[in-house]
Design a protein around this motif. Structure first.
Motif, mmCIF file in Angstrom:
data_model
loop_
_atom_site.group_PDB
_atom_site.id
_atom_site.type_symbol
_atom_site.label_atom_id
_atom_site.label_comp_id
_atom_site.label_asym_id
_atom_site.label_seq_id
_atom_site.Cartn_x
_atom_site.Cartn_y
_atom_site.Cartn_z
ATOM 1 N N GLY A 13 -14.419 29.447 13.158
ATOM 2 C CA GLY A 13 -13.410 30.301 13.770
ATOM 3 C C GLY A 13 -13.337 30.225 15.290
ATOM 4 N N PRO A 14 -14.465 30.329 15.987
ATOM 5 C CA PRO A 14 -14.412 30.296 17.451
ATOM 6 C C PRO A 14 -13.785 29.022 18.022
ATOM 7 C CG PRO A 14 -16.490 31.194 16.726
ATOM 8 C CD PRO A 14 -15.805 30.679 15.499
ATOM 9 N N ALA A 15 -14.181 27.874 17.478
ATOM 10 C CA ALA A 15 -13.633 26.605 17.980
ATOM 11 C C ALA A 15 -12.136 26.516 17.715
ATOM 12 C CB ALA A 15 -14.364 25.435 17.342
ATOM 13 N N ASP A 16 -11.708 26.940 16.520
ATOM 14 C CA ASP A 16 -10.287 26.920 16.192
ATOM 15 C C ASP A 16 -9.515 27.872 17.109
ATOM 16 O OD1 ASP A 16 -10.817 25.145 14.161
ATOM 17 O OD2 ASP A 16 -10.738 26.645 12.562
ATOM 18 N N LEU A 17 -10.114 29.006 17.406
ATOM 19 C CA LEU A 17 -9.430 30.019 18.209
ATOM 20 C C LEU A 17 -9.147 29.540 19.629
ATOM 21 C CD1 LEU A 17 -8.426 32.985 18.526
ATOM 22 C CD2 LEU A 17 -10.724 33.508 19.381
ATOM 23 N N VAL A 18 -10.129 28.944 20.279
ATOM 24 C CA VAL A 18 -9.985 28.619 21.700
ATOM 25 C C VAL A 18 -9.261 27.297 21.932
ATOM 26 C CG1 VAL A 18 -12.069 29.926 22.260
ATOM 27 C CG2 VAL A 18 -12.225 27.448 21.913
ATOM 28 N N CYS A 47 -16.230 28.379 23.956
ATOM 29 C CA CYS A 47 -15.498 28.194 25.218
ATOM 30 C C CYS A 47 -16.079 27.038 26.029
ATOM 31 C CB CYS A 47 -15.525 29.486 26.029
ATOM 32 S SG CYS A 47 -14.441 30.783 25.374
ATOM 33 N N ARG A 48 -17.394 26.948 26.064
ATOM 34 C CA ARG A 48 -18.025 25.839 26.787
ATOM 35 C C ARG A 48 -17.597 24.498 26.212
ATOM 36 N NH1 ARG A 48 -24.107 28.288 26.799
ATOM 37 N NH2 ARG A 48 -24.125 29.322 28.833
ATOM 38 N N HIS A 49 -17.690 24.364 24.883
ATOM 39 C CA HIS A 49 -17.357 23.091 24.248
ATOM 40 C C HIS A 49 -15.861 22.820 24.252
ATOM 41 C CE1 HIS A 49 -21.431 23.602 22.169
ATOM 42 N NE2 HIS A 49 -21.526 22.512 22.911
ATOM 43 N N GLU A 56 -12.730 27.950 30.566
ATOM 44 C CA GLU A 56 -13.642 28.468 31.598
ATOM 45 C C GLU A 56 -13.556 29.976 31.798
ATOM 46 O OE1 GLU A 56 -13.022 26.351 35.213
ATOM 47 O OE2 GLU A 56 -13.691 24.423 34.395
ATOM 48 N N ARG A 57 -12.405 30.574 31.521
ATOM 49 C CA ARG A 57 -12.205 32.003 31.820
ATOM 50 C C ARG A 57 -12.578 32.852 30.616
ATOM 51 N NH1 ARG A 57 -12.608 36.018 34.223
ATOM 52 N NH2 ARG A 57 -11.034 37.209 35.343
ATOM 53 N N PHE A 58 -13.423 33.866 30.832
ATOM 54 C CA PHE A 58 -13.939 34.685 29.729
ATOM 55 C C PHE A 58 -13.951 36.144 30.170
ATOM 56 C CE2 PHE A 58 -17.007 36.414 26.737
ATOM 57 C CZ PHE A 58 -16.840 35.650 25.590
#
Length: 326
Positions: A60-65, A102-104, A108-110
């Motif tokens: 999920g995280p990778a797909d989201l960002v 986000c890193r991968h 950059e903005r979090f």
């Protein structure tokens, strides 16, 4: 920044943040466990994309960002529940997963939602894990901003919904409207040796004002690397706040008294019930009883200076939405 990834988008704060992002001209990618629920509660706008998954499902995280320029991380729980909904999993591990995504993914903005009063030595696991998640963000190497909201209110929120039921006498304890008090020993002047049980101070903040601050932070360079305490501009206490709800919300029973319960004793009771597997019987856990004894107030100086936002007062906001809750 044009496309913003949002976790917790279907929650009370998340829905307000998504609306504010759209009003500011952004596109939104929303992570949701239940796509049909997300479609039902989020705006029907072509600029909203729903990404199926969770922050802890490994995908999920990778797909989201993917394709986003910033991530707004709002996921949090106020009580633990069965099925993996622990403070450690939601506040710490999910935050770690979003940071790594986000890193991968080159985002950059979090922007991260923590909570007012978090600290490593808090008696409440909620506050300790929120602090741990916040610490991960500050050490992430990303261009981060952390918000620490106090009590957030609005007509769609669970807290206001619960208070509404209390004020109508339709939820336990039925016969009165409860709040937690703290024990104060007076050691000066005529009050020497006297003990009182008093409500904590609170400055409730409107969910719309919280959402505006999140959006403004994406546009302000000075917000990078900053932690913002976020409250409303009117300070009251728990007793007076609940009396305001009772006297303003339509359908309330104006004869119901607002009664203080010693928070320390209620926390002990919650621990006991939790230990014997009956914690769900109470509408609060021990951590909530402990946190409600602490003041929920803060200075708004940095929010005004950096973000150009002055959150409104509690009474003004309550009067604005109360009529729609008939």
């Amino acid at each position: 920044l044009r496309t913003i990834a949002v976790t917790g988008a279907t929650g009370f704060v998340g829905r307000a943040v998504v609306r504010a992002l759209l009003e500011a001209g952004y596109h939104v990618r929303a992570l949701a466990r239940d796509g049909s629920k997300a479609a039902a509660v989020l705006p029907a706008d072509r600029r909203v994309s729903i990404v199926a998954g969770t922050a802890l499902d490994g995908r999920g995280p990778a797909d989201l960002v993917r394709g986003a320029q910033a991530c707004v991380h709002l996921v949090g729980i106020i009580r633990e529940a069965r099925g993996g909904q622990t403070f450690q999993a939601v506040h710490v591990e999910a935050t770690r997963a979003m940071i790594e995504a986000c890193r991968h993914g080159g985002v950059e903005r979090f922007v991260h939602m923590s909570a007012l009063g978090v600290r490593p030595d808090s008696p409440a696991p909620y506050a300790r894990t929120k602090f741990e998640g916040e610490r991960l963000v500050r050490r992430s190497g990303l261009a981060w901003t952390v918000f620490r909201p106090g009590l957030i209110h609005g007509p769609e929120g669970e807290f206001v919904g619960m208070v509404r039921q209390w004020c109508r006498g339709k939820a336990p304890p039925y016969l009165f409207i409860p709040y937690f008090t703290r024990r104060t020993e007076h050691d000066e002047g005529a009050a020497l040796g006297r003990v009182t049980f008093d409500p904590a101070q609170v400055a409730p903040v409107s969910v719309e004002d919280v959402a505006e601050c999140f959006v403004r932070s994406l546009e302000r360079r000075e917000a990078v690397g900053e932690v913002y305490n976020l409250v409303g501009s009117e300070t009251t206490d728990w007793r007076r706040m609940l009396m305001s709800f009772r006297d303003t919300l339509p359908g309330s029973d104006g004869t119901l008294p607002v009664v203080g319960l010693w928070g320390q004793r209620q926390a002990a009771a919650a621990k006991f019930f939790g230990a014997i597997g009956l914690g769900a019987m109470l509408p609060f856990d021990a951590g909530q009883a402990m946190m409600a004894q602490e003041d929920s107030t803060a200075s708004l100086e940095k929010v005004r200076a950096h973000l150009g936002v002055t959150p409104r007062g509690f009474g003004e906001c309550l009067r604005a939405y109360a009529g729609a809750m008939a």
